[in-house]
Design a protein around this motif. Sequence first.
Motif, PDB file in Angstrom:
ATOM      1  N   UNK A  42      35.169  39.697  30.220  1.00  0.00           N
ATOM      2  CA  UNK A  42      34.904  39.901  32.039  1.00  0.00           C
ATOM      3  C   UNK A  42      35.659  39.968  32.743  1.00  0.00           C
ATOM      4  N   UNK A  43      37.389  39.380  32.577  1.00  0.00           N
ATOM      5  CA  UNK A  43      38.315  40.316  33.787  1.00  0.00           C
ATOM      6  C   UNK A  43      38.985  41.494  33.448  1.00  0.00           C
ATOM      7  N   UNK A  44      38.731  41.817  34.387  1.00  0.00           N
ATOM      8  CA  UNK A  44      39.993  43.029  33.857  1.00  0.00           C
ATOM      9  C   UNK A  44      41.215  43.005  34.421  1.00  0.00           C
ATOM     10  N   UNK A  45      42.323  42.682  33.863  1.00  0.00           N
ATOM     11  CA  UNK A  45      43.488  42.253  33.830  1.00  0.00           C
ATOM     12  C   UNK A  45      44.792  43.360  33.273  1.00  0.00           C
ATOM     13  N   UNK A  61      40.960  40.042  38.001  1.00  0.00           N
ATOM     14  CA  UNK A  61      39.434  39.869  38.585  1.00  0.00           C
ATOM     15  C   UNK A  61      38.630  39.845  37.930  1.00  0.00           C
ATOM     16  N   UNK A  62      38.169  38.562  37.962  1.00  0.00           N
ATOM     17  CA  UNK A  62      36.235  38.198  37.166  1.00  0.00           C
ATOM     18  C   UNK A  62      35.638  38.599  37.774  1.00  0.00           C
ATOM     19  N   UNK A  69      34.795  49.464  38.683  1.00  0.00           N
ATOM     20  CA  UNK A  69      34.672  49.589  40.389  1.00  0.00           C
ATOM     21  C   UNK A  69      36.272  49.492  40.213  1.00  0.00           C
ATOM     22  N   UNK A  70      36.699  48.660  39.206  1.00  0.00           N
ATOM     23  CA  UNK A  70      37.467  47.830  39.785  1.00  0.00           C
ATOM     24  C   UNK A  70      39.384  48.097  39.028  1.00  0.00           C
ATOM     25  N   UNK A  71      38.887  48.432  37.683  1.00  0.00           N
ATOM     26  CA  UNK A  71      40.164  48.872  37.441  1.00  0.00           C
ATOM     27  C   UNK A  71      41.006  50.261  37.419  1.00  0.00           C
ATOM     28  N   UNK A  72      41.324  51.009  38.299  1.00  0.00           N
ATOM     29  CA  UNK A  72      41.391  52.511  38.576  1.00  0.00           C
ATOM     30  C   UNK A  72      42.591  51.977  39.837  1.00  0.00           C
ATOM     31  N   UNK A 211      40.561  34.128  29.374  1.00  0.00           N
ATOM     32  CA  UNK A 211      40.784  35.236  29.353  1.00  0.00           C
ATOM     33  C   UNK A 211      41.705  35.824  29.363  1.00  0.00           C
ATOM     34  N   UNK A 212      41.906  36.706  28.364  1.00  0.00           N
ATOM     35  CA  UNK A 212      43.404  37.956  27.504  1.00  0.00           C
ATOM     36  C   UNK A 212      44.201  38.003  29.453  1.00  0.00           C
TER      37      UNK A 212
END
Length: 251
Positions: A42-45, A61-62, A69-72, A211-212
């Motif tokens: 669930x996390x974008x790290x 961000x979880x 939407x969040x990664x870029x 989360x990783x």
Amino acid sequence: MNTASRTLVRLAMHAPGRRYRATIIADGTLTDMLLAFDTSSAAVTVALATPDGEIVASSTTVDALRHGELLAPAIAAALQTAGVTPRDLTGIAVGVGPGPFTGLRVGLVTARTMGDVLGIEVAGVCSLDVLARQSSLTLPVAVATDARRKEIYWALYDGPAADGSRRRLEGPAVDKPADVAHVLSGLPVIGRGAVLYGDVLGVPVDDVVEYPSAEVLAAGVATRTLEVVAPEPLYLRRPDVTMSSGPKSVL
């Protein structure tokens, strides 16, 4: 190609003029940048690291529903914080899962697209290995993450070596928590699965690393203390969504 990948291709192809080949670190020397990210949970790290594993920018961000939407923007922000452009990168590290199909695919497609456009190496790492590395315990540990469908992805690890690396003893696999509770019994369990199913697994859920971390991923790849694999998704079952076989007959 998803929205995140298209955005990063534009960043790579139309990056501002290169101010320098790499970031200037504290002692005044120049060093190349390794970009690392993981979208298997669930996390974008995201993190940027020097060749010796020093982290110069990172964010997490979880939000299980907004990986694309969040990664870029997270990658763009990390590059801006470090004062580099995508063309200053010399390598990419990406978590390969196991993880839910859609979120995991966002990270892997983005990594491979950036690698192709920039002409740099992309290294994959099992996301459960990253989580195991995040444990500060000197004991063997188990990792359990959320596989949805009331299941967990899990793996078992030996105690840490002198360099902090851990050897995977069993897994990764996907099972219902009750079916593997006896396997994980007696071990500290790391990951979101311990929080969701701590009562079934029989483990405490206080202060569990869920989360990783891209910081650990970046440092582990930079210092060669995490095992590197091909940047291919580690799917342990069929995706939740399948392609339609065509319209149903009404006759």
